[in-house]
Motif scaffolding. Sequence first.
Motif, PDB file in Angstrom:
ATOM      1  N   VAL A   1      40.865  37.795   5.442  1.00  0.00           N
ATOM      2  CA  VAL A   1      39.714  39.134   5.680  1.00  0.00           C
ATOM      3  C   VAL A   1      39.040  38.924   7.185  1.00  0.00           C
ATOM      4  O   VAL A   1      39.101  40.016   7.636  1.00  0.00           O
ATOM      5  N   LEU A   2      38.907  37.677   7.639  1.00  0.00           N
ATOM      6  CA  LEU A   2      38.242  37.505   9.019  1.00  0.00           C
ATOM      7  C   LEU A   2      39.377  38.266   9.901  1.00  0.00           C
ATOM      8  O   LEU A   2      38.858  38.610  11.082  1.00  0.00           O
ATOM      9  N   ILE A   3      40.598  38.014  10.013  1.00  0.00           N
ATOM     10  CA  ILE A   3      41.256  38.288  10.802  1.00  0.00           C
ATOM     11  C   ILE A   3      41.393  39.775  10.855  1.00  0.00           C
ATOM     12  O   ILE A   3      41.473  40.386  11.822  1.00  0.00           O
ATOM     13  N   VAL A   4      41.654  40.368   9.654  1.00  0.00           N
ATOM     14  CA  VAL A   4      41.632  42.014   9.550  1.00  0.00           C
ATOM     15  C   VAL A   4      40.471  42.391  10.373  1.00  0.00           C
ATOM     16  O   VAL A   4      40.463  43.411  10.998  1.00  0.00           O
ATOM     17  N   HIS A   5      39.213  41.694   9.823  1.00  0.00           N
ATOM     18  CA  HIS A   5      37.920  42.404  10.315  1.00  0.00           C
ATOM     19  C   HIS A   5      37.881  42.256  11.864  1.00  0.00           C
ATOM     20  O   HIS A   5      37.460  43.329  12.621  1.00  0.00           O
ATOM     21  N   ASN A   6      38.477  41.010  12.562  1.00  0.00           N
ATOM     22  CA  ASN A   6      38.385  40.874  13.868  1.00  0.00           C
ATOM     23  C   ASN A   6      39.339  41.976  14.701  1.00  0.00           C
ATOM     24  O   ASN A   6      39.010  42.510  15.635  1.00  0.00           O
ATOM     25  N   ASP A   7      40.440  42.146  13.920  1.00  0.00           N
ATOM     26  CA  ASP A   7      41.336  43.027  14.776  1.00  0.00           C
ATOM     27  C   ASP A   7      40.719  44.581  14.548  1.00  0.00           C
ATOM     28  O   ASP A   7      40.779  45.344  15.708  1.00  0.00           O
ATOM     29  N   ILE A   8      40.112  44.858  13.529  1.00  0.00           N
ATOM     30  CA  ILE A   8      39.593  46.224  13.531  1.00  0.00           C
ATOM     31  C   ILE A   8      38.393  46.225  14.546  1.00  0.00           C
ATOM     32  O   ILE A   8      38.274  47.443  15.430  1.00  0.00           O
ATOM     33  N   VAL A   9      37.630  45.166  14.756  1.00  0.00           N
ATOM     34  CA  VAL A   9      36.539  45.235  15.698  1.00  0.00           C
ATOM     35  C   VAL A   9      36.839  45.279  17.045  1.00  0.00           C
ATOM     36  O   VAL A   9      36.534  46.244  17.853  1.00  0.00           O
ATOM     37  N   ARG A  10      37.923  44.679  17.218  1.00  0.00           N
ATOM     38  CA  ARG A  10      38.538  44.563  18.588  1.00  0.00           C
ATOM     39  C   ARG A  10      39.087  45.994  19.069  1.00  0.00           C
ATOM     40  O   ARG A  10      38.869  46.388  20.233  1.00  0.00           O
TER      41      ARG A  10
ATOM     42  N   ASP B   1      35.999  48.601  19.843  1.00  0.00           N
ATOM     43  CA  ASP B   1      35.572  48.142  20.947  1.00  0.00           C
ATOM     44  C   ASP B   1      36.309  48.806  22.225  1.00  0.00           C
ATOM     45  O   ASP B   1      35.876  49.209  23.153  1.00  0.00           O
ATOM     46  N   SER B   2      37.725  48.790  21.781  1.00  0.00           N
ATOM     47  CA  SER B   2      38.538  49.015  23.112  1.00  0.00           C
ATOM     48  C   SER B   2      38.983  50.455  22.972  1.00  0.00           C
ATOM     49  O   SER B   2      39.783  50.966  23.758  1.00  0.00           O
ATOM     50  N   GLY B   3      38.290  51.118  22.026  1.00  0.00           N
ATOM     51  CA  GLY B   3      38.679  52.551  22.004  1.00  0.00           C
ATOM     52  C   GLY B   3      39.865  53.097  21.188  1.00  0.00           C
ATOM     53  O   GLY B   3      40.280  54.379  21.425  1.00  0.00           O
ATOM     54  N   GLN B   4      40.716  52.084  20.624  1.00  0.00           N
ATOM     55  CA  GLN B   4      41.921  52.470  20.076  1.00  0.00           C
ATOM     56  C   GLN B   4      41.742  52.809  18.616  1.00  0.00           C
ATOM     57  O   GLN B   4      40.812  52.799  18.043  1.00  0.00           O
ATOM     58  N   LEU B   5      42.554  53.829  18.165  1.00  0.00           N
ATOM     59  CA  LEU B   5      42.734  54.365  17.064  1.00  0.00           C
ATOM     60  C   LEU B   5      43.066  53.216  15.865  1.00  0.00           C
ATOM     61  O   LEU B   5      43.937  52.414  16.178  1.00  0.00           O
ATOM     62  N   VAL B   6      42.316  53.064  14.665  1.00  0.00           N
ATOM     63  CA  VAL B   6      42.609  52.169  13.761  1.00  0.00           C
ATOM     64  C   VAL B   6      43.214  52.678  12.211  1.00  0.00           C
ATOM     65  O   VAL B   6      42.768  53.714  11.932  1.00  0.00           O
ATOM     66  N   ALA B   7      44.379  52.097  11.906  1.00  0.00           N
ATOM     67  CA  ALA B   7      45.074  52.501  10.811  1.00  0.00           C
ATOM     68  C   ALA B   7      45.128  51.343   9.780  1.00  0.00           C
ATOM     69  O   ALA B   7      45.684  50.373  10.300  1.00  0.00           O
TER      70      ALA B   7
END
Length: 226
Positions: free
Chosen positions: A177-186, A189-195
């Motif tokens: 869960v921490l890895i997924v949360h970290n990937d989403i936050v990053r 923050d970088s302005g990328q779309l999240v799927a």
Amino acid sequence: MVLQHRDRNGIGTDLATHFTSKVGTVRQSTSTAKAPIINERQSSTFATLQPVTVDEVMKLLARAPTKHCQLDPVPTWLVKQCTVQFAPILAALCNATFHAGGLPPSEKHALVTARLKKATLDPADVNSLRPISQLSFVSKLVEHAIAGRFVHHCDQNSLLPARQSAYRRHHSTETAVLIVHNDIVRAVDSGQLVALVLLDLSSAFHTVDHDCLLSVLRYRFSILGR
């Protein structure tokens, strides 16, 4: 919540029929799919299981949860209290299993109970039930001994995916869960779309093709032997 108001044989028959049908449906829907391509990895082979020592069994007993079921001739708490007496016997059983390449017939049984996935679900609907298998303590001890050797082989040869959390020391659902949360936050923050895609793999887990599984173990993990 364990279901008590229905006949046990009736529950068992309903669950067996349900999962047999479920597996059949999945296999039929994938029967025309191409066989998976399993690329071979270069690593040392894992062909033999090193014998279990008495000291190793004592450590396994110390870490084992104090659980037992009707298949066990004695309660687990008693085995753990008498570790010095039982460890040599259990070590001999493990090594005999390693040498034979399989568990004896007496340890190939499981007690299956049905539990509701959620208290609000209909207990008359088999889709609401989760089958739970209870195995003998000895079979689980042998399983832990083998799993430890397999994971050691994978760690030595870097065979597990870098982000795999299951079946690894110091990894858990929390780290996943921490890895997924970290990937989403990053990404945010970088302005990328999240799927984010959530997959229910229960059907796939229950319908693993044994030939395919053996091929994965052979070519992806370099496991040889029986």
